[in-house]
Design a protein around this motif. Structure first.
Motif, mmCIF file in Angstrom:
data_model
loop_
_atom_site.group_PDB
_atom_site.id
_atom_site.type_symbol
_atom_site.label_atom_id
_atom_site.label_comp_id
_atom_site.label_asym_id
_atom_site.label_seq_id
_atom_site.Cartn_x
_atom_site.Cartn_y
_atom_site.Cartn_z
ATOM 1 N N HIS A 104 0.853 -0.625 -0.210
ATOM 2 C CA HIS A 104 -0.543 -0.033 0.796
ATOM 3 C C HIS A 104 0.669 1.403 -0.176
ATOM 4 N N ASP A 105 2.210 1.473 -0.849
ATOM 5 C CA ASP A 105 3.192 2.293 -1.241
ATOM 6 C C ASP A 105 2.201 3.497 -1.623
ATOM 7 N N ASP A 106 1.236 3.230 -2.461
ATOM 8 C CA ASP A 106 0.597 4.522 -2.651
ATOM 9 C C ASP A 106 -0.165 5.662 -1.737
ATOM 10 N N LEU A 107 -0.522 4.067 -0.859
ATOM 11 C CA LEU A 107 -1.355 5.768 0.868
ATOM 12 C C LEU A 107 -0.226 6.599 1.250
ATOM 13 N N THR A 108 -0.338 7.606 1.103
ATOM 14 C CA THR A 108 0.529 9.056 1.592
ATOM 15 C C THR A 108 1.123 8.451 3.275
ATOM 16 N N ASP A 109 2.177 8.800 3.517
ATOM 17 C CA ASP A 109 2.401 8.552 4.708
ATOM 18 C C ASP A 109 1.784 9.285 6.215
ATOM 19 N N ARG A 110 0.821 10.434 5.992
ATOM 20 C CA ARG A 110 0.317 10.508 6.761
ATOM 21 C C ARG A 110 -1.029 9.320 6.808
ATOM 22 N N GLN A 111 -1.824 9.395 5.817
ATOM 23 C CA GLN A 111 -2.683 7.656 5.832
ATOM 24 C C GLN A 111 -1.867 6.767 6.162
ATOM 25 N N ILE A 112 -1.305 5.881 6.013
ATOM 26 C CA ILE A 112 -0.288 5.038 6.659
ATOM 27 C C ILE A 112 -0.477 5.216 8.717
ATOM 28 N N ALA A 113 0.759 6.337 8.385
ATOM 29 C CA ALA A 113 0.261 7.259 9.648
ATOM 30 C C ALA A 113 -0.960 6.812 10.636
ATOM 31 N N ASP A 114 -2.062 7.612 10.269
ATOM 32 C CA ASP A 114 -3.064 7.273 11.158
ATOM 33 C C ASP A 114 -3.984 6.003 10.573
ATOM 34 N N VAL A 115 -3.686 5.307 10.156
ATOM 35 C CA VAL A 115 -4.531 3.769 9.900
ATOM 36 C C VAL A 115 -4.047 3.406 10.698
ATOM 37 N N LEU A 116 -2.333 3.275 11.116
ATOM 38 C CA LEU A 116 -1.778 2.099 12.049
ATOM 39 C C LEU A 116 -2.097 2.617 13.571
ATOM 40 N N THR A 117 -2.523 4.448 13.524
ATOM 41 C CA THR A 117 -2.765 4.354 14.558
ATOM 42 C C THR A 117 -3.793 3.996 15.249
#
Length: 146
Positions: A104-117
């Motif tokens: 899912h490298d198409d997601l932004t850094d912020r999106q990945i941080a948010d979903v993992l949080t």
């Protein structure tokens, strides 16, 4: 005239402090509550089809995201799984899961941080937030190794 200047100076100081506080908040990123709220949207759009609304996954295919070492453990490992996908058989709570998870490298850094949080603080999980800077570090590190 001194009262007008004093009032104007006081107003300027209040405005400066308010702007400084806002800039400082933006520099540190969203609050954990905002990150969880934003992460829920990403989870619903990206993760839910495989891991289900209750995060229990699909038996023998997609692993659960509830109180597992993958979710609650090392953040860097979890970030790498989302960025690069996962293609290993894994055993969780005595059950084997073997479906491939795409990158899912198409997601932004912020999106990945948010979903993992969100995942790390939902479904009965309780763990520290993931920062966009941690995702960026993992993404940058992977590019250097390529």
């Amino acid at each position: 005239m001194n009262i007008k200047i004093t009032g104007l100076l006081a107003s300027f100081i209040l405005l400066f402090n308010a702007l400084h506080a806002q800039t400082k908040k933006q520099a540190t990123g969203p609050t954990i509550a905002a990150s969880i709220t934003n992460g829920k949207v990403v989870y619903t759009n990206v993760c839910l089809p495989c891991h289900m609304a209750d995060a229990r996954g699909v038996q023998n295919m997609n692993p659960p995201l509830i109180k597992t070492t993958y979710v609650l453990g090392d953040k860097a490992t979890l970030i790498k799984i989302v960025l690069h996908g996962f293609n290993e058989d894994v055993e969780i709570n005595g059950q084997s899961f073997s479906n491939t998870m795409g990158a899912h490298d198409d997601l932004t850094d912020r999106q990945i941080a948010d979903v993992l949080t969100y995942v790390r603080n939902s479904f009965g999980n309780k763990a520290s937030a993931v920062k966009a800077s941690e995702v960026l570090k993992a993404r940058t590190s992977a590019k250097k190794q390529s």
